[in-house]
Design a protein around this motif. Structure first.
Motif, mmCIF file in Angstrom:
data_model
loop_
_atom_site.group_PDB
_atom_site.id
_atom_site.type_symbol
_atom_site.label_atom_id
_atom_site.label_comp_id
_atom_site.label_asym_id
_atom_site.label_seq_id
_atom_site.Cartn_x
_atom_site.Cartn_y
_atom_site.Cartn_z
ATOM 1 N N PHE A 101 58.540 4.049 -21.678
ATOM 2 C CA PHE A 101 58.760 3.888 -23.113
ATOM 3 C C PHE A 101 60.238 3.621 -23.425
ATOM 4 O O PHE A 101 60.557 2.961 -24.420
ATOM 5 N N THR A 102 61.119 4.128 -22.570
ATOM 6 C CA THR A 102 62.533 3.771 -22.712
ATOM 7 C C THR A 102 62.732 2.299 -22.418
ATOM 8 O O THR A 102 63.450 1.592 -23.133
ATOM 9 N N LEU A 103 62.065 1.824 -21.355
ATOM 10 C CA LEU A 103 62.106 0.399 -21.014
ATOM 11 C C LEU A 103 61.550 -0.441 -22.156
ATOM 12 O O LEU A 103 62.113 -1.490 -22.504
ATOM 13 N N LEU A 104 60.464 0.015 -22.735
ATOM 14 C CA LEU A 104 59.837 -0.702 -23.842
ATOM 15 C C LEU A 104 60.811 -0.835 -25.019
ATOM 16 O O LEU A 104 60.948 -1.901 -25.624
ATOM 17 N N THR A 139 62.421 -3.126 -12.860
ATOM 18 C CA THR A 139 62.324 -2.156 -13.936
ATOM 19 C C THR A 139 61.235 -1.126 -13.662
ATOM 20 O O THR A 139 60.526 -1.195 -12.651
ATOM 21 N N GLU A 140 61.089 -0.180 -14.587
ATOM 22 C CA GLU A 140 60.004 0.808 -14.520
ATOM 23 C C GLU A 140 58.781 0.227 -15.231
ATOM 24 O O GLU A 140 58.247 0.797 -16.191
ATOM 25 N N ALA A 141 58.317 -0.919 -14.746
ATOM 26 C CA ALA A 141 57.192 -1.611 -15.361
ATOM 27 C C ALA A 141 55.871 -0.891 -15.069
ATOM 28 O O ALA A 141 55.812 0.051 -14.275
ATOM 29 N N LEU A 142 54.809 -1.381 -15.704
ATOM 30 C CA LEU A 142 53.495 -0.749 -15.530
ATOM 31 C C LEU A 142 52.972 -0.902 -14.109
ATOM 32 O O LEU A 142 52.310 -0.001 -13.586
ATOM 33 N N ASN A 172 52.223 2.036 -11.940
ATOM 34 C CA ASN A 172 53.544 2.674 -11.885
ATOM 35 C C ASN A 172 53.917 3.345 -13.204
ATOM 36 O O ASN A 172 55.101 3.581 -13.457
ATOM 37 N N PHE A 173 52.930 3.680 -14.015
ATOM 38 C CA PHE A 173 53.225 4.203 -15.348
ATOM 39 C C PHE A 173 53.868 5.590 -15.289
ATOM 40 O O PHE A 173 53.283 6.537 -14.774
#
Length: 326
Positions: A146-149, A258-261, A139-140
């Motif tokens: 990177f915002t989530l990170l 979330t927008e996880a990997l 889901n990258f």
């Protein structure tokens, strides 16, 4: 002076704890919830729309998942600020005494625990993906990820720190003063910590058997705190756990959407991964840390009594004499 005895450096009247708990809950749930409430209303159609937003965790109705995560964390930041205010102005003691029994916070302990648990969590998650690749979808998405990170590393530690300093700090010390021992506060704070996670969507999907994990995790953090005479290790473990959970794998039935990997599309079920940490990994980590930090007299640290420090007894006696003289 051990960790629980740090509470004797300030005021410990029972009513001060009631006042403080009220203020902490007010800061956490009411004041902290205002930004989330305002955002939800802005992205909904009145009261009915807000209800729909709540049912959907504010996702899928126009609110960015990273914004939602930040707003949720903001609630815990207000709770943490309220906790700090209560310690300083109501209990009249230094914030450091809530964190550790050492003269200053040992950040090396925090980062060591953070790295250790991040590695363990990544290995466990990776093994799960390799064993059942059909359940996971890559889901990258660069900008959202990177915002989530950024949000996770900068702000999630505030959420985990609030929980640790409330349960393994404020309440553990408070119950220690009340019951004059260590094991009762350990059990109470672990159970309450687990029960408060009962509202998580994982519990709804997997059933109350999942409380074994939450209560077991609270017990693990509490044992670390008592054996190490400070919360630094628990703070590091908890921060690493939530950050990896947020950025590595997500699912539509987990607390971190979330927008996880990876996105886990499998049907949720209770498996070995529910019990492996509690009954195998946590004990192994405790054993490893006991060797690294040279913990001794572990039985007394977990089950021993709590006494009023001699210096504090003298202060109490002096106050009593002054009051009688007046």
């Amino acid at each position: 002076m051990n960790y629980i005895q740090q509470a004797f450096k300030g005021r410990n009247e029972w009513y001060l704890y009631l006042i403080s708990i009220f203020l902490i809950l007010f800061g956490w749930q009411i004041i902290g919830g205002i930004p989330l409430l305002i955002t939800a209303v802005l992205f909904s159609d009145g009261v009915g729309g807000f209800t729909k937003a709540a049912e959907n965790n504010f996702l899928g109705i126009g609110i960015d998942s990273n914004l939602y995560l930040f707003l949720m964390i903001l609630m815990f930041i207000f709770g943490l600020l309220a906790l700090i205010v209560c310690i300083k102005y109501i209990h009249k003691r230094k914030f450091t005494t809530l964190v550790t029994s050492r003269k200053k916070i040992d950040w090396k302990r925090f980062w060591f625990a953070f790295v250790i648990w991040a590695v363990i969590a990544i290995i466990i998650t990776t093994v799960g993906i390799l064993m059942s690749p059909e359940d996971y979808v890559w889901n990258f998405k660069p900008v959202p990820f990177f915002t989530l990170l950024l949000v996770s590393f900068l702000f999630l530690p505030f959420q985990t720190s609030f929980e640790e300093l409330l349960f393994r700090g404020y309440l553990l010390q408070g119950f220690g003063v009340l019951f004059k021992n260590r094991w009762v506060p350990l059990i109470i704070t672990s159970v309450v910590f687990g029960l408060l996670h009962g509202a998580n969507p994982e519990v709804e999907k997997l059933g109350y058997i999942s409380m074994v994990f939450y209560i077991g995790t609270g017990l693990f953090f509490g044992i670390l705190t008592l054996l190490d005479e400070g919360t630094e290790l628990a703070l590091g473990f908890h921060a690493a756990n939530n950050i990896i959970a947020a950025v590595f794998v997500t699912a539509n039935w987990t607390v971190f959407q979330t927008e996880a990997l990876y996105v886990d599309h499998s049907e949720p079920s209770v498996g070995i991964e529910m019990f492996l940490p509690v009954f195998v990994i946590y004990p192994a980590v405790i054993f490893f840390l006991s060797k690294k930090y040279g913990w001794t007299n572990m039985k007394d640290k977990l089950f021993g009594n709590i006494t009023v420090p001699v210096a504090q007894e003298n202060i109490i006696d002096i106050k009593g004499v002054e009051e009688n003289a007046s």
